[in-house]
Write a protein that holds these residues in place. Structure first.
Motif, PDB file in Angstrom:
ATOM      1  N   LEU A 125       0.828  -1.204   0.000  1.00 23.62           N
ATOM      2  CA  LEU A 125       0.000   0.000   0.000  1.00 23.62           C
ATOM      3  C   LEU A 125       0.867   1.261   0.000  1.00 23.62           C
ATOM      4  N   ALA A 126       1.904   1.260   0.832  1.00 26.34           N
ATOM      5  CA  ALA A 126       2.802   2.423   0.904  1.00 26.34           C
ATOM      6  C   ALA A 126       3.422   2.701  -0.469  1.00 26.34           C
ATOM      7  N   GLU A 127       3.900   1.653  -1.107  1.00 26.90           N
ATOM      8  CA  GLU A 127       4.529   1.816  -2.419  1.00 26.90           C
ATOM      9  C   GLU A 127       3.514   2.243  -3.468  1.00 26.90           C
ATOM     10  N   HIS A 128       2.310   1.688  -3.392  1.00 30.44           N
ATOM     11  CA  HIS A 128       1.282   1.930  -4.398  1.00 30.44           C
ATOM     12  C   HIS A 128       0.750   3.367  -4.375  1.00 30.44           C
ATOM     13  N   VAL A 129       0.652   3.967  -3.194  1.00 29.81           N
ATOM     14  CA  VAL A 129       0.079   5.318  -3.106  1.00 29.81           C
ATOM     15  C   VAL A 129       1.140   6.404  -2.953  1.00 29.81           C
ATOM     16  N   ARG A 130       2.416   6.032  -2.987  1.00 27.73           N
ATOM     17  CA  ARG A 130       3.524   6.957  -2.704  1.00 27.73           C
ATOM     18  C   ARG A 130       3.433   8.254  -3.516  1.00 27.73           C
ATOM     19  N   LEU A 131       3.192   8.173  -4.806  1.00 28.93           N
ATOM     20  CA  LEU A 131       3.218   9.371  -5.649  1.00 28.93           C
ATOM     21  C   LEU A 131       2.010  10.277  -5.422  1.00 28.93           C
ATOM     22  N   ARG A 132       0.844   9.681  -5.253  1.00 32.95           N
ATOM     23  CA  ARG A 132      -0.359  10.515  -5.126  1.00 32.95           C
ATOM     24  C   ARG A 132      -0.698  10.874  -3.684  1.00 32.95           C
ATOM     25  N   GLU A 133      -0.235  10.072  -2.710  1.00 34.79           N
ATOM     26  CA  GLU A 133      -0.540  10.340  -1.305  1.00 34.79           C
ATOM     27  C   GLU A 133       0.682  10.037  -0.440  1.00 34.79           C
ATOM     28  N   PRO A 134       1.712  10.881  -0.532  1.00 34.45           N
ATOM     29  CA  PRO A 134       2.966  10.589   0.181  1.00 34.45           C
ATOM     30  C   PRO A 134       2.814  10.500   1.699  1.00 34.45           C
ATOM     31  N   GLU A 135       1.909  11.289   2.283  1.00 25.60           N
ATOM     32  CA  GLU A 135       1.724  11.235   3.738  1.00 25.60           C
ATOM     33  C   GLU A 135       1.142   9.881   4.158  1.00 25.60           C
ATOM     34  N   LEU A 136       0.174   9.401   3.403  1.00 19.87           N
ATOM     35  CA  LEU A 136      -0.410   8.088   3.683  1.00 19.87           C
ATOM     36  C   LEU A 136       0.630   6.992   3.458  1.00 19.87           C
ATOM     37  N   ALA A 137       1.430   7.135   2.414  1.00 24.29           N
ATOM     38  CA  ALA A 137       2.493   6.161   2.143  1.00 24.29           C
ATOM     39  C   ALA A 137       3.480   6.110   3.309  1.00 24.29           C
ATOM     40  N   ASP A 138       3.863   7.255   3.837  1.00 24.51           N
ATOM     41  CA  ASP A 138       4.791   7.286   4.973  1.00 24.51           C
ATOM     42  C   ASP A 138       4.177   6.622   6.203  1.00 24.51           C
ATOM     43  N   PHE A 139       2.891   6.847   6.407  1.00 26.97           N
ATOM     44  CA  PHE A 139       2.202   6.223   7.538  1.00 26.97           C
ATOM     45  C   PHE A 139       2.294   4.701   7.434  1.00 26.97           C
ATOM     46  N   TYR A 140       1.962   4.152   6.268  1.00 25.39           N
ATOM     47  CA  TYR A 140       1.983   2.696   6.105  1.00 25.39           C
ATOM     48  C   TYR A 140       3.392   2.129   6.148  1.00 25.39           C
ATOM     49  N   ALA A 141       4.337   2.837   5.602  1.00 22.90           N
ATOM     50  CA  ALA A 141       5.728   2.376   5.696  1.00 22.90           C
ATOM     51  C   ALA A 141       6.178   2.340   7.157  1.00 22.90           C
ATOM     52  N   GLY A 142       5.702   3.297   7.951  1.00 22.35           N
ATOM     53  CA  GLY A 142       6.072   3.361   9.358  1.00 22.35           C
ATOM     54  C   GLY A 142       5.476   2.257  10.211  1.00 22.35           C
ATOM     55  N   LEU A 143       4.379   1.655   9.764  1.00 20.49           N
ATOM     56  CA  LEU A 143       3.749   0.573  10.531  1.00 20.49           C
ATOM     57  C   LEU A 143       4.435  -0.770  10.336  1.00 20.49           C
ATOM     58  N   PHE A 144       5.202  -0.878   9.285  1.00 21.96           N
ATOM     59  CA  PHE A 144       5.785  -2.176   8.929  1.00 21.96           C
ATOM     60  C   PHE A 144       6.568  -2.786  10.079  1.00 21.96           C
ATOM     61  N   GLU A 145       7.431  -2.011  10.705  1.00 16.20           N
ATOM     62  CA  GLU A 145       8.318  -2.549  11.738  1.00 16.20           C
ATOM     63  C   GLU A 145       7.552  -3.112  12.929  1.00 16.20           C
ATOM     64  N   SER A 146       6.561  -2.384  13.407  1.00 18.83           N
ATOM     65  CA  SER A 146       5.829  -2.881  14.581  1.00 18.83           C
ATOM     66  C   SER A 146       5.017  -4.124  14.239  1.00 18.83           C
TER      67      SER A 146
END
Length: 193
Positions: A125-146
């Motif tokens: 999801l983070a990769e898929h929305v990165r260009l159009r919704e970078p804030e949402l992409a960062d949120f999902y990338a940040g959840l990966f570790e936990s």
């Protein structure tokens, strides 16, 4: 690391494109259910102090994630509401054996696989929305570790109830079933459809 035996199909990303708000609502429900699952482990295995400590951490993190997703929904002007759940969690939980300690092992491993699939989906999801919704992409990338940590915690805790080799063998069996469930998919746009 995640013990998944399949990758998500492009079909899921099509659901994301067509129903992102609904998938976000479902994600909030997933975080709420994950906190509830961890609380259920505390209730079921209260005599295991290590397990209870780990579950307390997971409850707190999952509730924090729940609040974060609710904030995202609010910023998007999307009302949080009940949704019909997809079949994924129910189908996985039907694989849980009924007698202890097998039940504990299976419950923990099912929880681990749900966390693993969430990791995989968050990354996609983070990769898929990165260009159009970078804030949402960062949120999902940040959840990966936990979520990855939760996955490994659940697998490790299963070893309180069975030897490591037995746990790994059962994890492989359940992971193969999880791959079939995720391949079957669902027409409902859900985080695990």
């Amino acid at each position: 690391m995640l013990h998944l035996q399949s990758e998500s199909a492009a079909r899921w990303l099509e659901q994301v494109d067509q129903n992102l708000d609904e998938i976000l609502i479902d994600h909030a429900h997933c975080e709420r259910k994950a906190a509830s699952t961890a609380m259920n482990f505390i209730n079921a295995y209260a005599e295991n102090r290590d397990l209870c400590r780990e579950m307390k951490r997971i409850v707190e993190e999952e509730l924090e994630h729940f609040e974060m997703v609710l904030d995202i929904l609010e910023k998007r002007g999307v009302a949080f509401r009940r949704l019909t759940p997809g079949p994924y969690g129910k189908d996985l939980n039907e694989l849980v054996r009924s007698q202890e300690p097998d039940r504990a092992v299976d419950r923990l491993l099912v929880a681990s696989l749900i966390e693993a699939r969430s990791c995989e989906r968050f990354s996609l999801l983070a990769e898929h929305v990165r260009l159009r919704e970078p804030e949402l992409a960062d949120f999902y990338a940040g959840l990966f570790e936990s979520e990855a940590r939760h996955h490994t915690t659940y697998v490790r805790l299963a070893e309180y109830f069975a030897p490591r080799e037995t746990v790994r063998e059962r994890l492989n069996q359940l992971s193969a079933c999880e791959a079939e469930i995720i391949a079957a998919g669902s027409p409902l746009p859900r985080m695990h459809s």
